[in-house]
Structures are given as structure tokens and as C-alpha cells.
Design a protein around this motif. Structure first.
Motif, mmCIF file in Angstrom:
data_model
loop_
_atom_site.group_PDB
_atom_site.id
_atom_site.type_symbol
_atom_site.label_atom_id
_atom_site.label_comp_id
_atom_site.label_asym_id
_atom_site.label_seq_id
_atom_site.Cartn_x
_atom_site.Cartn_y
_atom_site.Cartn_z
ATOM 1 N N CYS A 1 94.525 33.146 23.349
ATOM 2 C CA CYS A 1 94.609 33.447 22.072
ATOM 3 C C CYS A 1 95.769 32.950 21.455
ATOM 4 N N PHE A 2 95.985 32.041 20.519
ATOM 5 C CA PHE A 2 96.963 31.330 20.001
ATOM 6 C C PHE A 2 97.502 31.553 18.501
ATOM 7 N N ASP A 3 98.565 31.799 18.143
ATOM 8 C CA ASP A 3 99.011 31.789 16.768
ATOM 9 C C ASP A 3 99.072 30.308 16.270
ATOM 10 N N HIS A 4 99.326 30.100 14.967
ATOM 11 C CA HIS A 4 99.756 29.100 14.330
ATOM 12 C C HIS A 4 98.630 27.976 14.467
ATOM 13 N N GLU A 5 97.296 28.455 14.665
ATOM 14 C CA GLU A 5 96.286 27.245 14.656
ATOM 15 C C GLU A 5 96.381 26.606 13.117
ATOM 16 N N GLU A 6 96.175 27.533 12.304
ATOM 17 C CA GLU A 6 95.941 27.343 11.022
ATOM 18 C C GLU A 6 97.119 26.198 10.150
ATOM 19 N N VAL A 7 98.197 26.264 10.868
ATOM 20 C CA VAL A 7 99.090 25.532 10.380
ATOM 21 C C VAL A 7 99.482 24.198 11.422
ATOM 22 N N GLY A 8 98.593 23.773 12.337
ATOM 23 C CA GLY A 8 98.731 22.646 12.944
ATOM 24 C C GLY A 8 99.272 22.924 14.580
ATOM 25 N N SER A 9 99.492 24.285 14.888
ATOM 26 C CA SER A 9 99.629 24.775 16.232
ATOM 27 C C SER A 9 101.006 24.098 16.885
ATOM 28 N N GLU A 10 101.706 23.583 16.153
ATOM 29 C CA GLU A 10 103.135 23.011 16.671
ATOM 30 C C GLU A 10 104.110 24.165 16.607
ATOM 31 N N SER A 11 104.159 25.127 17.428
ATOM 32 C CA SER A 11 104.951 25.963 17.750
ATOM 33 C C SER A 11 105.136 26.466 19.239
ATOM 34 N N HIS A 12 106.053 27.263 19.571
ATOM 35 C CA HIS A 12 106.037 27.725 20.878
ATOM 36 C C HIS A 12 105.269 28.707 21.561
ATOM 37 N N ARG A 13 104.568 29.249 20.228
ATOM 38 C CA ARG A 13 103.260 30.171 20.584
ATOM 39 C C ARG A 13 101.905 29.573 20.033
ATOM 40 N N GLY A 14 102.071 28.203 19.754
ATOM 41 C CA GLY A 14 100.781 27.482 19.197
ATOM 42 C C GLY A 14 100.091 26.898 20.472
ATOM 43 N N ALA A 15 98.874 26.307 20.254
ATOM 44 C CA ALA A 15 98.222 25.611 21.209
ATOM 45 C C ALA A 15 98.929 24.320 21.521
ATOM 46 N N ALA A 16 99.670 23.699 20.664
ATOM 47 C CA ALA A 16 100.403 22.457 21.113
ATOM 48 C C ALA A 16 101.901 22.784 21.728
ATOM 49 N N GLY A 17 102.091 24.027 21.925
ATOM 50 C CA GLY A 17 103.403 24.360 22.908
ATOM 51 C C GLY A 17 102.808 24.453 24.153
ATOM 52 N N ASN A 18 103.858 25.061 25.063
ATOM 53 C CA ASN A 18 103.722 25.007 26.494
ATOM 54 C C ASN A 18 103.275 26.372 27.147
#
Length: 435
Positions: free
Chosen positions: A267-284
């Protein structure tokens, strides 16, 4: 499946009511997992995992990965439900409470930023609260977060009377995003309102204003969820997108123990703003958890084989057919509420589903008698996206995008079918059961 099985729908509404922010959602899921014997891991310590063990780890307070380890992870692969905890709306500015200086009033307001793509007008004239972490410092220490939720409606976005906005029904309700989103917060009566938001938070948290150093506060609709309709066959609440998917994924995970492989909920945060963060799906976050998991079970050298044997279900809500707006849909791919999960397909890869993923998910649903639908966007309307394409590219894992159909996605008050939560849980359990 019984046609009138609304138990999970009622449980979902209670979950959303208790989770006015993504941080609260992650905290509730963590507490439920702990209550079921899952061990919490920390990213800053070494992990010791065992076959048959149940674990979870959090990052940034609003993202969580939970997993269950079978007897042979390297030989069987992973089954992952991936979703997100955040919803569109408003976030409170760092210097939030200010006095009005453009008229005779003595009001104080709370300034906000727009988060994601909300239907802004749907937040007007609603009972709104503030919720999220507030960082509080103690003498000689670095500030630490305390989870806060206002105990009653705290702020409001008042609408303009139709007498002063005669064209509103023809032109639509519109707010100028910089100048017209200040939320009414307090009076300055005899100076009582001069204290502002920082002092209010300090009083609620039992500390001093100087100790409040930062916050991440979401604006939350505090109206409780409900079921409605002739047979109460529909549900309405805030944040159905996407707490309904988190709720279903958690129920599936805790009720399906893997025999050989690994089952996982991410379960990720920040999907609604693009997921580009350390706790988003685009992070590691998820790749790191997977790497450490495989290392702990001595399967790191088999990472490629594990990925090739794995599936990820990207779970995000889908657009349901709305009979008042037929022009917004491709009529042959417009799912119905209470009709079961929809497989979301897009030729431009805004969704990660392909033919193989559709066949695999359909087979999982067929095993448990869950109906399946399809959603395809119109060619002449831009299509949104999910964590699906991001995760598929980062992990190299086959991925299918699915979701329960709903109305008014990104409204302050969304609605959906009351039978669909049970359908979604059953489908997810079947996806997890085969590993």
C-alpha cells in the motif's frame, strides 16, 4: 456468493470512517496486522525471516508492505496486491491560519494546497476536519510525529449564495484555486482566534505551540459512510478511491496463507500525485522489501526466476457506468456497480493489463464464482493511470490492473456497490491462494 452479503461493505465503511488520512489508514492496517500475529519489521535493522512467518514494514507513516512467507519462496514466486492509501483533496499549508484582510470580517481561515485531482466543488459546504501527523519536539530532541485527527468538524469551504452567483447552475460551481479555497476556521472574537492553527494543534496534543514544528494535514470529510438504495445495495463515503482496495487486499492477505511462495500487500502513498517519492510506488520501497526478503530466505540468487514466477494485481477503483452521462463512456466497456471487479485495459499502457493478465485474473475469479467486467477508456478523453505500469516496469513482474466500479471518483463523497467489496475480497483471495 450470496447476493445480499453486505458484511464486508459495512466493515469497509467503518474502516474509512476511522481513517481520515493515509497515515491513519496505514496505522489501522498495522494495528490489525499486529493483532493477527504479524511482526513489524524496521528498515533500519537487520531482518530474520522464517518460513511460515508473517511480517509488515512501514515507510513514512503512510505506506505499508505486509507479507506472508511460505515454505519455498524461490521455487514458487510471489503474489502481490498493490494499491495506494492516498486520496485527492486538500493539504494544509505550513503557515496555515491567517486573518482575513479583504473585508470587514474578523474570521481566520486555513490555507490549503490542492492535492491530486479532486472535484474541488464537491468539498464545498461539507463537514470537514483535519487529519495527519504533527511533528512535536521535546527539549534537546528531534521532533517526532503524533497522529492527529480533529474530534469534530473544524473547517468549511462556504459556497456563494445563488443570489450572488446567478449563473452557477448553467456554468457550474468553480473556485479560483489560489484565492477562493481558504477554509473557515475561527473567529478573532476578543483576540481568541489570534492563536491560530498551531496553538489549536498544541492544545489538542497537550504540548506548547513552540513544540509544534511541522505537519502533514489532509482535509477530511467527516460525514460517516452509509448504505443507500431501495435495498441499501449501494455505499457512499469519502476515499473509496482507494481505501476500498486497501481494505480488500488486507482481508485477502490475512485469510490466505501461502503454501510455498510469498503473498504480499503493498500500500503506497502519493499515487494521486504521480508516485514519485520515497514512499510512493515509483520509489524503492517495494523493490527493497523484495530484495531483503529474498536475501533473508537465501533466495537472492534466484531473484530473476522468482520475478518470472510472480504476479502483481494493481488494485485501484474503476469508473462505473453513470446513466446521466452516457457520453463519457465507451458503452461496450462500461462496467456496472455490483457487477464484480473490472479488468482495466489501455493500449497506451496507462493500465498494465494485457491478454495474459486478463486470462490469469479471469481464471482466479472463475474458481470462486466472481463475475468479471472490463473497463476501457474513451479515445477522446485522457486516461488516468495507476501504480500498475510503474510497478510492472520497476519490478519486471507480470501485472494486471483491476478495480471495483464506482461513481463520482475523486469527489469528496464517492459511491459504489455494496456487493462489490465481497466480490473483490474473494477475487484477491483466489489470486493469492495459488502460490
Amino acid at each position: 456468493m450470496a447476493d445480499q452479503d453486505y458484511t464486508l461493505a459495512d466493515d469497509l465503511l467503518e474502516f474509512i470512517d476511522a481513517a481520515p488520512s493515509p497515515w491513519h489508514a496505514a496505522a489501522i492496517m498495522a494495528a490489525q496486522l499486529q493483532g493477527m500475529g504479524f511482526e513489524e519489521l524496521r528498515e533500519d535493522t537487520a531482518w530474520t525471516l522464517r518460513p511460515g512467518g508473517d511480517y509488515f514494514v512501514r515507510r513514512g507513516g503512510a505506506s505499508l508492505v505486509a507479507f506472508r512467507v511460505g515454505s519455498d519462496p524461490a521455487g514458487s514466486g510471489l503474489r502481490i496486491i498493490g494499491t495506494h492509501t492516498d486520496s485527492p483533496g486538500f493539504r494544509v499549508r505550513p503557515e496555515a491560519a491567517v486573518g482575513t484582510d479583504n473585508g470587514p470580517g474578523t474570521l481566520r481561515t486555513v490555507g490549503v494546497e490542492v492535492y491530486g485531482g479532486p472535484i474541488v466543488a464537491s468539498f464545498a459546504d461539507r463537514d470537514l476536519g483535519l487529519a495527519g501527523p504533527v511533528w512535536v519536539s521535546e527539549p534537546g530532541t528531534v521532533a517526532t510525529p503524533r497522529l492527529f485527527s480533529s474530534p469534530h468538524p473544524l473547517v468549511r469551504l462556504p459556497n456563494l449564495a445563488i443570489h450572488l452567483n446567478r449563473g452557477v447552475n448553467e456554468e457550474g460551481l468553480k473556485f479560483q484555486l489560489q484565492d477562493q479555497l481558504a477554509l473557515t476556521f475561527a473567529e478573532n472574537d476578543d483576540g481568541a482566534g489570534e492563536a491560530g492553527l498551531r496553538e489549536y494543534l498544541a492544545a489538542e496534543l497537550g504540548t506548547t505551540a513552540d513544540a509544534v514544528t511541522a505537519w502533514e494535514l489532509a482535509v477530511a470529510d467527516l460525514q460517516p459512510g452509509t448504505r443507500f438504495g431501495r435495498e441499501r445495495e449501494f455505499i457512499a463515503n469519502s476515499q473509496l478511491d482507494n481505501l476500498a482496495s486497501c481494505h480488500a487486499g488486507l482481508h485477502a492477505l490475512v485469510n490466505e496463507r501461502p503454501a510455498r511462495g510469498v503473498t504480499m500487500l503493498a500500500c503506497f502513498d502519493h499515487e494521486e500525485v504521480g508516485s514519485e517519492s520515497h514512499r510512493g510506488a515509483a520509489g524503492n520501497f517495494l523493490p527493497s522489501v523484495m530484495e531483503r526478503l529474498l536475501a533473508a530466505v537465501e533466495a537472492r540468487d534466484a531473484a530473476g526466476e522468482v520475478a518470472a514466477r510472480s504476479w502483481l494485481v494493481s488494485a485501484d477503483m474503476a469508473h462505473a457506468w453513470n446513466p446521466n452521462f452516457p457520453q463519457a463512456y465507451d458503452a461496450t466497456h462500461a462496467p456496472q456497480v455490483n457487477g464484480g471487479p473490472a479488468i482495466k485495459l489501455n493500449a497506451k499502457q496507462r493500465y498494465a493489463s494485457d491478454g495474459e493478465g486478463e486470462a490469469w485474473f479471469r481464471a482466479a475469479c472463475d474458481r470462486v464464482g466472481v463475475p468479471v467486467q472490463r473497463y476501457v477508456h474513451r479515445n477522446d478523453i485522457p486516461c488516468g493511470s495507476t501504480i500498475g505500469p510503474i510497478s510492472a516496469a520497476r519490478l519486471g513482474i507480470r501485472t494486471v490492473d483491476v478495480g471495483s466500479p464506482m461513481w463520482a471518483m475523486h469527489s469528496a463523497r464517492e459511491s459504489a456497490g455494496a456487493r462489490d467489496p465481497a466480490y473483490l475480497v474473494a477475487a484477491f483471495r483466489s489470486c493469492l491462494a495459488e502460490v
